[in-house]
Design a protein around this motif. Structure first.
Motif, PDB file in Angstrom:
ATOM      1  N   PHE A 105       0.815  -1.205   0.000  1.00 20.31           N
ATOM      2  CA  PHE A 105       0.000   0.000   0.000  1.00 20.31           C
ATOM      3  C   PHE A 105       0.855   1.265   0.000  1.00 20.31           C
ATOM      4  CE2 PHE A 105      -3.400  -2.869   1.616  1.00 20.31           C
ATOM      5  CZ  PHE A 105      -4.291  -2.638   0.588  1.00 20.31           C
ATOM      6  N   MET A 106       2.028   1.213   0.609  1.00 20.53           N
ATOM      7  CA  MET A 106       2.936   2.356   0.530  1.00 20.53           C
ATOM      8  C   MET A 106       3.390   2.571  -0.912  1.00 20.53           C
ATOM      9  SD  MET A 106       5.154   1.858   4.017  1.00 20.53           S
ATOM     10  CE  MET A 106       6.447   2.961   3.523  1.00 20.53           C
ATOM     11  N   GLY A 107       3.667   1.484  -1.626  1.00 20.31           N
ATOM     12  CA  GLY A 107       4.049   1.592  -3.033  1.00 20.31           C
ATOM     13  C   GLY A 107       2.933   2.166  -3.883  1.00 20.31           C
ATOM     14  N   LEU A 108       1.696   1.722  -3.631  1.00 23.51           N
ATOM     15  CA  LEU A 108       0.553   2.287  -4.361  1.00 23.51           C
ATOM     16  C   LEU A 108       0.391   3.772  -4.069  1.00 23.51           C
ATOM     17  CD1 LEU A 108      -2.368  -0.323  -4.193  1.00 23.51           C
ATOM     18  CD2 LEU A 108      -1.042   0.360  -6.172  1.00 23.51           C
ATOM     19  N   GLY A 109       0.586   4.153  -2.807  1.00 24.29           N
ATOM     20  CA  GLY A 109       0.468   5.562  -2.441  1.00 24.29           C
ATOM     21  C   GLY A 109       1.547   6.418  -3.081  1.00 24.29           C
ATOM     22  N   ILE A 110       2.771   5.906  -3.124  1.00 26.75           N
ATOM     23  CA  ILE A 110       3.866   6.637  -3.768  1.00 26.75           C
ATOM     24  C   ILE A 110       3.602   6.760  -5.261  1.00 26.75           C
ATOM     25  CG2 ILE A 110       6.317   6.494  -4.380  1.00 26.75           C
ATOM     26  CD1 ILE A 110       6.743   5.285  -1.545  1.00 26.75           C
ATOM     27  N   PHE A 111       3.138   5.685  -5.886  1.00 25.61           N
ATOM     28  CA  PHE A 111       2.822   5.733  -7.306  1.00 25.61           C
ATOM     29  C   PHE A 111       1.702   6.732  -7.582  1.00 25.61           C
ATOM     30  CE2 PHE A 111       0.384   4.218 -10.984  1.00 25.61           C
ATOM     31  CZ  PHE A 111       1.378   4.278 -11.953  1.00 25.61           C
ATOM     32  N   LEU A 146     -11.930  -1.820   2.191  1.00 31.58           N
ATOM     33  CA  LEU A 146     -13.159  -1.219   1.676  1.00 31.58           C
ATOM     34  C   LEU A 146     -12.874  -0.338   0.459  1.00 31.58           C
ATOM     35  CD1 LEU A 146     -15.007  -0.283   4.985  1.00 31.58           C
ATOM     36  CD2 LEU A 146     -15.655  -2.038   3.330  1.00 31.58           C
ATOM     37  N   ILE A 147     -11.773   0.398   0.507  1.00 37.07           N
ATOM     38  CA  ILE A 147     -11.409   1.229  -0.641  1.00 37.07           C
ATOM     39  C   ILE A 147     -11.094   0.352  -1.850  1.00 37.07           C
ATOM     40  CG2 ILE A 147      -9.635   2.798  -1.540  1.00 37.07           C
ATOM     41  CD1 ILE A 147      -9.550   4.041   1.289  1.00 37.07           C
ATOM     42  N   LEU A 184     -15.431  -2.227  -7.859  1.00 34.36           N
ATOM     43  CA  LEU A 184     -16.761  -1.905  -8.380  1.00 34.36           C
ATOM     44  C   LEU A 184     -16.718  -0.714  -9.335  1.00 34.36           C
ATOM     45  CD1 LEU A 184     -18.868  -2.373  -5.134  1.00 34.36           C
ATOM     46  CD2 LEU A 184     -18.717  -3.918  -7.098  1.00 34.36           C
ATOM     47  N   ALA A 185     -15.876   0.270  -9.044  1.00 31.36           N
ATOM     48  CA  ALA A 185     -15.741   1.422  -9.938  1.00 31.36           C
ATOM     49  C   ALA A 185     -15.139   1.009 -11.279  1.00 31.36           C
ATOM     50  CB  ALA A 185     -14.886   2.495  -9.280  1.00 31.36           C
ATOM     51  N   THR A 186     -14.188   0.090 -11.252  1.00 29.05           N
ATOM     52  CA  THR A 186     -13.593  -0.417 -12.498  1.00 29.05           C
ATOM     53  C   THR A 186     -14.640  -1.159 -13.315  1.00 29.05           C
ATOM     54  OG1 THR A 186     -11.435  -0.625 -11.433  1.00 29.05           O
ATOM     55  CG2 THR A 186     -11.764  -1.857 -13.456  1.00 29.05           C
ATOM     56  N   GLY A 218      -7.372  -3.347 -13.538  1.00 29.45           N
ATOM     57  CA  GLY A 218      -8.112  -2.942 -12.347  1.00 29.45           C
ATOM     58  C   GLY A 218      -8.271  -4.069 -11.347  1.00 29.45           C
ATOM     59  N   TRP A 219      -8.643  -5.244 -11.858  1.00 28.98           N
ATOM     60  CA  TRP A 219      -8.787  -6.393 -10.962  1.00 28.98           C
ATOM     61  C   TRP A 219      -7.445  -6.821 -10.387  1.00 28.98           C
ATOM     62  CZ3 TRP A 219     -12.445  -9.280  -8.586  1.00 28.98           C
ATOM     63  CH2 TRP A 219     -13.775  -8.979  -8.890  1.00 28.98           C
ATOM     64  N   ALA A 220      -6.376  -6.736 -11.156  1.00 29.94           N
ATOM     65  CA  ALA A 220      -5.054  -7.127 -10.653  1.00 29.94           C
ATOM     66  C   ALA A 220      -4.608  -6.202  -9.523  1.00 29.94           C
ATOM     67  CB  ALA A 220      -4.033  -7.125 -11.787  1.00 29.94           C
ATOM     68  N   ILE A 221      -4.738  -4.907  -9.727  1.00 29.21           N
ATOM     69  CA  ILE A 221      -4.279  -3.954  -8.715  1.00 29.21           C
ATOM     70  C   ILE A 221      -5.170  -3.980  -7.479  1.00 29.21           C
ATOM     71  CG2 ILE A 221      -3.988  -1.494  -8.208  1.00 29.21           C
ATOM     72  CD1 ILE A 221      -3.106  -1.138 -11.121  1.00 29.21           C
ATOM     73  N   PHE A 222      -6.465  -3.843  -7.677  1.00 30.98           N
ATOM     74  CA  PHE A 222      -7.357  -3.707  -6.534  1.00 30.98           C
ATOM     75  C   PHE A 222      -7.743  -5.054  -5.921  1.00 30.98           C
ATOM     76  CE2 PHE A 222      -8.159   0.119  -9.162  1.00 30.98           C
ATOM     77  CZ  PHE A 222      -7.471   0.987  -8.338  1.00 30.98           C
ATOM     78  N   GLY A 223      -7.696  -6.118  -6.711  1.00 30.12           N
ATOM     79  CA  GLY A 223      -7.895  -7.458  -6.144  1.00 30.12           C
ATOM     80  C   GLY A 223      -6.744  -7.835  -5.229  1.00 30.12           C
ATOM     81  N   SER A 224      -5.517  -7.527  -5.659  1.00 32.82           N
ATOM     82  CA  SER A 224      -4.378  -7.793  -4.781  1.00 32.82           C
ATOM     83  C   SER A 224      -4.397  -6.853  -3.578  1.00 32.82           C
ATOM     84  CB  SER A 224      -3.062  -7.671  -5.550  1.00 32.82           C
ATOM     85  OG  SER A 224      -2.905  -6.382  -6.073  1.00 32.82           O
ATOM     86  N   GLY A 225      -4.925  -5.632  -3.756  1.00 33.78           N
ATOM     87  CA  GLY A 225      -5.084  -4.730  -2.617  1.00 33.78           C
ATOM     88  C   GLY A 225      -6.074  -5.266  -1.606  1.00 33.78           C
TER      89      GLY A 225
END
Length: 128
Positions: free
Chosen positions: A13-19, A63-64, A70-72, A93-100
């Protein structure tokens, strides 16, 4: 090695935030304070390991992630027909947020079941 693997959700999640912050800065010239706050809070969580905050961060990030899945799906549904771009967007979208979502679940599970003695008051109290 096993100790490092425990911190993969926070690092993810830190990597996602930095990106997210870098993308907003380099494309739009805007400083994303929300992404920077997320990175900073997770960075502090790596060192203080507060159980309540760990469960809370994991639940909120889960939750996010679920909302973003769902937004994707909603965005792909607006394409009308199933094109290559729609499939690409759906897959990414599923790869990023599914792994999240998976990482958030791992984070909640770790803080809910771990038997280590955390300093529960390390972040929440100020000593004089």
């Amino acid at each position: 090695m096993k100790k490092i693997l425990k911190f993969i959700p926070e690092i993810y999640f830190m990597g996602l935030g930095i990106f997210w912050a870098a993308e907003n800065y380099f494309i739009g010239g805007v400083i994303n304070y929300i992404a920077l706050l997320l990175v900073w809070l997770l960075f502090l969580q790596l060192f203080y390991k507060n159980r309540i905050l760990g469960i809370t961060y994991g639940a909120v990030l889960g939750l996010i992630s679920a909302y973003m899945i769902l937004a994707t799906n909603s965005e792909v549904a607006q394409f009308g027909e199933l094109s290559a771009e729609a499939l690409k967007m759906q897959f990414v979208g599923w790869a990023i947020f599914g792994s999240g979502l998976l990482m958030a679940g791992m984070m909640v599970y770790r803080f809910a079941t771990e038997k280590e003695n955390y300093d529960e008051e390390s972040v929440l109290t100020v000593t004089y």
